[in-house]
Structure formats: C-alpha cells, structure tokens
Design a protein around this motif. Structure first.
Motif, PDB file in Angstrom:
ATOM      1  N   ASP A  98       0.842  -1.188   0.000  1.00  0.00           N
ATOM      2  CA  ASP A  98       0.000   0.000   0.000  1.00  0.00           C
ATOM      3  C   ASP A  98       0.888   1.253   0.000  1.00  0.00           C
ATOM      4  OD1 ASP A  98      -1.720   2.079   0.513  1.00  0.00           O
ATOM      5  OD2 ASP A  98      -2.901   1.004   1.988  1.00  0.00           O
ATOM      6  N   LEU A  99       0.906   1.967  -1.140  1.00  0.00           N
ATOM      7  CA  LEU A  99       1.769   3.148  -1.246  1.00  0.00           C
ATOM      8  C   LEU A  99       1.339   4.262  -0.302  1.00  0.00           C
ATOM      9  CD1 LEU A  99       2.460   3.431  -5.088  1.00  0.00           C
ATOM     10  CD2 LEU A  99       3.969   2.581  -3.294  1.00  0.00           C
ATOM     11  N   LEU A 100       0.041   4.365  -0.018  1.00  0.00           N
ATOM     12  CA  LEU A 100      -0.426   5.388   0.918  1.00  0.00           C
ATOM     13  C   LEU A 100       0.101   5.105   2.323  1.00  0.00           C
ATOM     14  CD1 LEU A 100      -4.122   5.896  -0.246  1.00  0.00           C
ATOM     15  CD2 LEU A 100      -2.150   7.384  -0.660  1.00  0.00           C
ATOM     16  N   ALA A 101       0.092   3.826   2.697  1.00  0.00           N
ATOM     17  CA  ALA A 101       0.630   3.453   4.008  1.00  0.00           C
ATOM     18  C   ALA A 101       2.131   3.699   4.057  1.00  0.00           C
ATOM     19  CB  ALA A 101       0.312   1.987   4.305  1.00  0.00           C
TER      20      ALA A 101
ATOM     21  N   LEU B  30      -2.730   7.881  11.076  1.00  0.00           N
ATOM     22  CA  LEU B  30      -1.324   7.608  10.791  1.00  0.00           C
ATOM     23  C   LEU B  30      -0.852   6.349  11.522  1.00  0.00           C
ATOM     24  CD1 LEU B  30       0.140  11.236  11.024  1.00  0.00           C
ATOM     25  CD2 LEU B  30      -0.365   9.923   8.954  1.00  0.00           C
ATOM     26  N   SER B  31      -1.257   6.211  12.773  1.00  0.00           N
ATOM     27  CA  SER B  31      -0.864   5.032  13.550  1.00  0.00           C
ATOM     28  C   SER B  31      -1.416   3.760  12.923  1.00  0.00           C
ATOM     29  CB  SER B  31      -1.366   5.177  14.991  1.00  0.00           C
ATOM     30  OG  SER B  31      -1.000   4.056  15.758  1.00  0.00           O
ATOM     31  N   ARG B  32      -2.672   3.817  12.482  1.00  0.00           N
ATOM     32  CA  ARG B  32      -3.279   2.628  11.867  1.00  0.00           C
ATOM     33  C   ARG B  32      -2.582   2.269  10.561  1.00  0.00           C
ATOM     34  NH1 ARG B  32      -7.021   2.565   8.074  1.00  0.00           N
ATOM     35  NH2 ARG B  32      -7.635   4.737   8.458  1.00  0.00           N
ATOM     36  N   ARG B  33      -2.260   3.273   9.755  1.00  0.00           N
ATOM     37  CA  ARG B  33      -1.596   3.014   8.473  1.00  0.00           C
ATOM     38  C   ARG B  33      -0.238   2.346   8.675  1.00  0.00           C
ATOM     39  NH1 ARG B  33      -4.198   4.248   3.434  1.00  0.00           N
ATOM     40  NH2 ARG B  33      -5.470   6.119   3.685  1.00  0.00           N
TER      41      ARG B  33
ATOM     42  N   GLY C  40       9.540  12.219  13.254  1.00  0.00           N
ATOM     43  CA  GLY C  40       9.978  11.653  14.524  1.00  0.00           C
ATOM     44  C   GLY C  40       8.856  11.293  15.483  1.00  0.00           C
ATOM     45  N   GLY C  41       7.651  11.071  14.974  1.00  0.00           N
ATOM     46  CA  GLY C  41       6.560  10.667  15.850  1.00  0.00           C
ATOM     47  C   GLY C  41       5.209  10.889  15.204  1.00  0.00           C
ATOM     48  N   PHE C  42       4.204  10.152  15.706  1.00  0.00           N
ATOM     49  CA  PHE C  42       2.854  10.272  15.155  1.00  0.00           C
ATOM     50  C   PHE C  42       2.251  11.639  15.464  1.00  0.00           C
ATOM     51  CE2 PHE C  42       3.379   5.662  15.739  1.00  0.00           C
ATOM     52  CZ  PHE C  42       3.086   5.216  14.451  1.00  0.00           C
TER      53      PHE C  42
ATOM     54  N   LEU D 281       6.373   9.767   6.351  1.00  0.00           N
ATOM     55  CA  LEU D 281       5.986  11.024   6.988  1.00  0.00           C
ATOM     56  C   LEU D 281       6.248  10.980   8.493  1.00  0.00           C
ATOM     57  CD1 LEU D 281       4.505  13.791   6.566  1.00  0.00           C
ATOM     58  CD2 LEU D 281       2.410  12.573   7.166  1.00  0.00           C
ATOM     59  N   VAL D 282       5.831   9.890   9.140  1.00  0.00           N
ATOM     60  CA  VAL D 282       6.037   9.745  10.586  1.00  0.00           C
ATOM     61  C   VAL D 282       7.524   9.657  10.906  1.00  0.00           C
ATOM     62  CG1 VAL D 282       5.634   8.248  12.585  1.00  0.00           C
ATOM     63  CG2 VAL D 282       3.781   8.692  10.963  1.00  0.00           C
TER      64      VAL D 282
END
Length: 297
Positions: A2-5, A32-35, A16-18, A11-12
C-alpha cells in the motif's frame, strides 16, 4: 504494498513521531498510527520501537525510510513537473543559501533568474546552518564545503581561496612580532599559515576585532585596524585598486560552493533551470569571476 501506508510511514519517520506528523499535516494521529501498523503487518516487520515517551526507527525501519523517502520524492517531483506543464519551469522554488553569497551575489542571481523565468516563484532563505531539505521543504540548497551526505547529490559551481590581506598602511609582518588581526571570534588566537616560495610560514596574530560577518571583517581591514584572512573574491577589487595588499595565500583547504538536491534523477524543470542559470552566471567558477559578477562594493 500500500503506497499510501508507505507514504504515511515515511511522513512519521521524518517528523519523529505520530503526534508531530499529525500536527504538521493536520491529519488524525489515529489514522497515521493505523496506516503504519497495517504496513508493519503487511511486511511482517517492526518498523518502530515504541517507548513510553519516544518513537525510534528499527534498523529495518531506518533502511526502508531512507530508500522509500528518496523514491517518493522522485515521484512527487515527477507529478509536479507534469502538473506544472512538463519541461516549462513554473511554480514555487525554495532555496537555502549561506550568508556571504546571499549578501554579495544572490540578489543579482535571483533577479536574473526571475526575469528569465517569470512563471517561477523563487524564494531564497539565508542561513549558514545545515538544513533538512525534505523536512523544511527546500528544493535546493547552496553550501560551502559541505559534509558528505548519502541522501544528497550535487555539484560545485564556484571555487575560492583564503588570502591574508591588510591596508597598505599596516606594517608587513617580520615573522617575529604578532600582527593585529580581525578575526571571526574573540577567542581565535591561532596563527595563520602562509604559503611562500620557500615553504609555509606561521604568522602570529593578535586579535583586535572579532567580526562574525566576513563583509564586516573586510570593511574593518580596509580601515587599517588589522590584517584579515578573507576569501579572494571578496577582496579582489581592493587588491586591484590598491586599497588592500596581500601578504600571501593562506595554507588552507580550497573553498568550494556546492548546489545540493535529493536526487540527480527526475529533477524538476525549476531546479534544472536554476542550475543552468548558475552555470551561465559562473561558467568557469573562479574567484575572479565571482568578483566580476558582484562588482565593487
């Protein structure tokens, strides 16, 4: 995959963090955490070590972040180039440049580029500190003798060297007594090594002024308060008209000005156009060429 994930993971990692990534992009932290969790499950790899207060990349996560980040940046540049009309330079171009060349030459460089490419919105930020190009959104940075960086590529577009200069009214060094000197910091008492036909000569200095700006240092040296260790391009006109005299070249590494960018492949039309503009402005890249471009100041 999954390229979005994958993009959310990069990004994260960059922020350096969600929480930081969510605030920077105005996206839900939970999303973001789920991805990222979905990506870890798909790869059967742990990409982050989740502590009570901090998030750290695992070795596998770091390797994926570096490689995927480069590929995603190339995809972004390709999409931007297509959206902006292919090879026609247009859109926003953000550049970070060091203080000295910004003060002496960047105004003229930027004006020439803007006249040539009126559809590009050029933004130049002046600072000497290392910048994170991806994190801070720069398309290109100009740096002096940069440290090697595996994430960046670039080219030298100007070369310079340091020379010891002084007002003609200041007595030349005899090698025995320290000479008054304009230095970069108050605690700089290290002697200068000059190149001479008979070999290196150590010149003892006695700081009389500390100037963090090379232009301020040059102006103080012009006034006759002390000798200075300055780039040749900055004092070339003074040496030519006799305002200053040279005591010799400083035995030090060559000064090189680099343009740096994330990848040599798929450069946007804007970046390629600016690199070509620099090459046309300084075809030989010599100190005298820079001095001629800047003019007397």
């Amino acid at each position: 995959m999954d390229l979005l994930a994958l993009a959310d993971f990069v990004l994260v990692a960059r922020h350096g963090g969600f929480g930081r990534a969510a605030r920077a992009t105005a996206r839900p932290k939970a999303t973001l955490s789920r991805r990222v969790a979905e990506l870890e499950a798909a790869l059967d790899l742990r990409l982050f070590e989740r502590g009570a207060r901090e998030l750290k990349l695992t070795e596998e996560g770091r390797a994926l972040s570096e490689r995927a980040g480069q590929l995603l940046t190339e995809l972004e540049h390709t999409a931007a180039s297509i959206a902006s009309g292919g090879e026609t330079p247009r859109g926003r171009l953000r550049i970070s440049a060091p203080l000295l060349i910004s003060q002496t030459a960047m105004g003229k460089i930027a004006a020439g580029f803007a006249l040539k490419y009126p559809e590009v919105r050029l933004e130049v930020t002046t600072e000497d500190r290392p910048v994170d190009m991806i994190e801070e959104g720069f398309d290109l940075v100009i740096r002096v003798n940069p440290d090697p960086d595996d994430a960046l590529v670039g080219r030298i577009f100007l070369r310079d060297r340091l020379v010891a200069v002084a007002s003609p009214t200041l007595a030349r060094p005899d090698g025995e007594r320290p000479v008054p000197a304009v230095v970069r910091s108050a605690g700089d008492r290290q002697g200068w090594t000059l190149k001479t036909p008979t070999g290196p000569m150590i010149l003892a200095v006695e700081p009389v002024l500390a100037m963090s700006s090379l232009i301020m240092a040059r102006d103080a040296v012009r006034a006759g308060v002390g000798a200075g260790r300055l780039p040749l391009s900055l004092v070339s006109h003074d040496l030519a008209d006799g305002t200053l005299v040279t005591w010799g070249d400083i035995d030090a590494p060559e000064i090189t000005l680099w343009t740096l960018y994330p990848s040599r492949r798929l450069l946007s039309a804007r970046v390629s156009a600016f690199l070509d503009h620099l090459k046309q402005s300084f075809p030989a890249g010599t100190p005298d060429e820079l001095a001629s471009f800047v003019g007397r100041s």
